[in-house]
Design a protein around this motif. Sequence first.
Motif, short mmCIF file in Angstrom:
data_model
loop_
_atom_site.label_atom_id
_atom_site.label_comp_id
_atom_site.label_asym_id
_atom_site.label_seq_id
_atom_site.Cartn_x
_atom_site.Cartn_y
_atom_site.Cartn_z
N ILE A 221 0.75 -1.07 -0.02
CA ILE A 221 0.01 -0.17 0.13
C ILE A 221 0.90 1.27 -0.02
N GLU A 222 0.52 2.18 -0.82
CA GLU A 222 1.20 3.49 -0.98
C GLU A 222 0.14 4.51 -0.68
N PHE A 228 -0.01 8.10 7.03
CA PHE A 228 0.43 6.93 7.67
C PHE A 228 -0.31 6.42 8.73
N GLU A 229 -0.30 7.35 9.79
CA GLU A 229 -1.07 7.04 11.06
C GLU A 229 -2.64 6.71 10.81
N MET A 252 2.74 -1.90 4.28
CA MET A 252 2.57 -0.54 4.01
C MET A 252 4.17 0.05 3.42
N ASP A 253 4.26 0.58 2.33
CA ASP A 253 5.47 1.33 1.88
C ASP A 253 5.64 2.30 2.49
N LEU A 254 6.80 2.27 3.25
CA LEU A 254 7.36 3.29 4.29
C LEU A 254 7.91 4.78 3.41
N THR A 255 8.04 4.38 2.02
CA THR A 255 8.39 5.74 1.30
C THR A 255 7.17 6.55 0.99
#
Length: 276
Positions: A221-222, A228-229, A252-255
């Motif tokens: 997921i982007e 994000f939260e 979840m994609d942290l980028t």
Amino acid sequence: MDELHEKYKKLKDYLKSLESVVVAFSSGVDSTFLLKTAHDILGENVIAVTAQSCSFPKRELDEAVSFCKKENIRHIVFKSEELDIDGFSDNPVNRCYLCKKELFEKITEIAKKNSVKNIIEGSNADDVGDYRPGLQAVKELNIKSPLRFAGLSKTEIRILSKEEGLSTWDKQSFACLSSRFVYGETITKEKLIMVDKAEQLLLDLNFSQVRVRIHNNIARIEVNPNEFEKLIQNRQRIVSMFKEYGFAYVTMDLTGYRTGSMNETIDINNKKLMGV
């Protein structure tokens, strides 16, 4: 702003010079702005065309139909199933070229039948720098790109769209669902449906910009980093529903969200072979 409106004038003058156009219309930010401007300039000499396929969500098709009815623009919807194109489902790095070539060949036939002189599409100035094999097909088939010609960026198109009262000014960016697949992974109707359902869920949760990239049975997921939260807060529902759709793992994609993230995996040599 003076520079922006000079670009807008350049766009209008260019469209006027084309006399009659068929607009490849996806109901996205760029093509909606292009279609509205073309119709304002050329009136009945404009036809919108939209391709219906399993990689184009019904919500986008419905928006296209609704917009053309509202603006009283002639609209032709035709079927163009990418999965029927030889080699497309194998998802090669030139997948978009195969799709756009087939698509614009069909649109060319529509233009000929309706005695329309030119076909235009909505790529913008930002598209020049990314890996866009579809633009090769645009060039080969002599499809016009007025927004690129005028030098208008996505941000500028959003500003002008807002000025013109278009509701799409803040619509999230969209690309065909096939772009969610890592190159080399087989594209199937079933997986396209999985991605469509997954993204619709996130849209229903009011995320401002989403992509669900598919890696075999993994969803990546982007979303924008400032959401994000919110993604974590809805974690249980998202995981539960994604698994119902057929995903085994949900990540979840942290980028965060960015356009063309699948292009990050393309080897530079492959690009050179494609002539880009």
